[in-house]
Write a protein that holds these residues in place. Structure first.
Motif, PDB file in Angstrom:
ATOM      1  N   LYS A  38     -11.798   7.451  -5.082  1.00 37.97           N
ATOM      2  CA  LYS A  38     -10.477   7.705  -5.674  1.00 37.97           C
ATOM      3  C   LYS A  38     -10.636   7.658  -7.185  1.00 37.97           C
ATOM      4  CE  LYS A  38      -5.799   5.708  -5.884  1.00 37.97           C
ATOM      5  NZ  LYS A  38      -4.802   4.866  -5.173  1.00 37.97           N
ATOM      6  N   ASP A 150      -3.421   2.522  -0.400  1.00 35.74           N
ATOM      7  CA  ASP A 150      -2.651   2.564  -1.651  1.00 35.74           C
ATOM      8  C   ASP A 150      -2.004   1.230  -2.017  1.00 35.74           C
ATOM      9  OD1 ASP A 150      -1.420   3.281  -3.956  1.00 35.74           O
ATOM     10  OD2 ASP A 150      -0.302   4.978  -3.108  1.00 35.74           O
ATOM     11  N   GLY A 152      -1.505   0.164  -4.984  1.00 36.25           N
ATOM     12  CA  GLY A 152      -1.084   0.248  -6.385  1.00 36.25           C
ATOM     13  C   GLY A 152       0.181  -0.526  -6.707  1.00 36.25           C
TER      14      GLY A 152
HETATM   15 MG    MG Z   1      -0.807   4.126  -5.749  1.00 39.49          MG
END
Ligand code: MG
Ligand code: ADP
Ligand code: MG
Length: 267
Positions: A38, A150, A152
């Motif tokens: 990523k 994910d 984040g």
């Molecule tokens: Mg993210």
């Protein structure tokens, strides 16, 4: 000690907010390991003031070991980009399968929900809140098993109800977040309820896909204004209702998900 020179880069698997996600293979005769890179553009990460988020994504993911959570093997950077070395989810986004099918059978949905709940139970035991559970961030392994990805928006939150940042995605945010109250792990339980509705009904419970706009979506969330289609079983409806409770403390504890009739019926 890793760098881009260690990898053969393959096809793009998806697009993130700050760069692309690629299939990759470690250049090695003895162990040509397949994984995912990523890439995050440093320029964009800096201008969008998300350095803290990226740091969290790395710090949080690195300590996690669970069959329903994407592993982070390591990370490195060059002058322009940051690279996360991730476990490959061979069958891609749950979102794409859902878009193809419209909605899933209750059997399939309940099996996904049980696996997401298992991953979330583990996360919460480590005092981590994911805050962005939705079909785009749920990936599927080669055997069709759920892999939560994910991180984040994730946050380490050992103190209950200490978070205030409005995080995540419009139609998945919880009432306490919309109202600007402090919140905790129960926001992920609410999101699990939204997810269960979306998988079984093929639409979002608080209707962001109708042309209603964010204010109306927020209003509906705060009233828990949800309608169930007639094809849905009583057990499914009761299960979803046990997660979509306005008061965070009334939501079904995740470690009880496995004992619910809707889950047991489809094991
Ligand atoms: Mg993210
Ligand atoms: P962002 O944080 O920018 O939203 P994501 O981590 O969600 O980025 O990755 C973007 C997309 O890349 C995902 O929605 C998915 O399609 C693909 N992707 C990300 N990680 C993996 C993975 N480990 N295996 C397969 N596909 C992935
Ligand atoms: Mg994402």
């Amino acid at each position: 000690h890793w760098s881009l020179a260690n990898f053969d880069i393959g096809r793009p698997l998806g697009k993130g907010h700050f760069g692309k996600v690629y299939l990759a293979r470690v250049k090695s005769k003895t162990d040509p390991f397949i994984l995912v890179l990523k890439c995050l553009s440093k320029d964009e990460v800096i201008t969008k003031e998300v350095q803290i988020q990226v740091r969290r994504e790395i710090e949080v993911m690195q300590q996690l070991r669970h069959p329903n959570i994407i592993r982070l093997y390591g990370w490195f950077h060059d002058s322009t980009r940051i690279f996360l070395m991730l476990e490959l989810a061979g069958k891609g986004e749950l979102f794409k399968q859902l878009a193809k099918k419209g909605r899933f059978s209750e059997r399939r949905s309940s099996q996904y929900i049980r696996q997401v709940a298992s991953g979330l139970t583990y996360l919460h035991s480590k005092q981590i809140i994911h805050r962005d559970i939705k079909p785009e961030n749920l990936l599927l392994g080669m055997n069709g098993e759920i892999k939560i990805g994910d991180f984040g928006w994730s946050v380490y939150s050992p103190e209950e109800n200490s978070q205030r940042t409005l995080a995540g995605t419009l139609s998945y945010v919880s009432p306490e977040m919309v109202l600007g109250q402090s919140y905790g792990k129960a926001v992920d339980i609410w999101a699990l309820g939204v997810l269960a509705y979306e998988l079984t009904c093929g639409a979002e419970p608080f209707g962001a896909d109708t042309c209603s706009g964010p204010r109306l979506v927020h209003q509906r969330i705060c009233r828990c204004d949800v309608h169930f289609p007639s094809f849905l079983s009583v057990e499914a409806r009761e299960f979803i209702q046990s997660l979509l409770r306005l008061k965070p403390e009334e939501r079904l504890p995740l470690d009880q998900v496995d004992q619910q009739p809707w889950i047991l019926n489809h094991l």
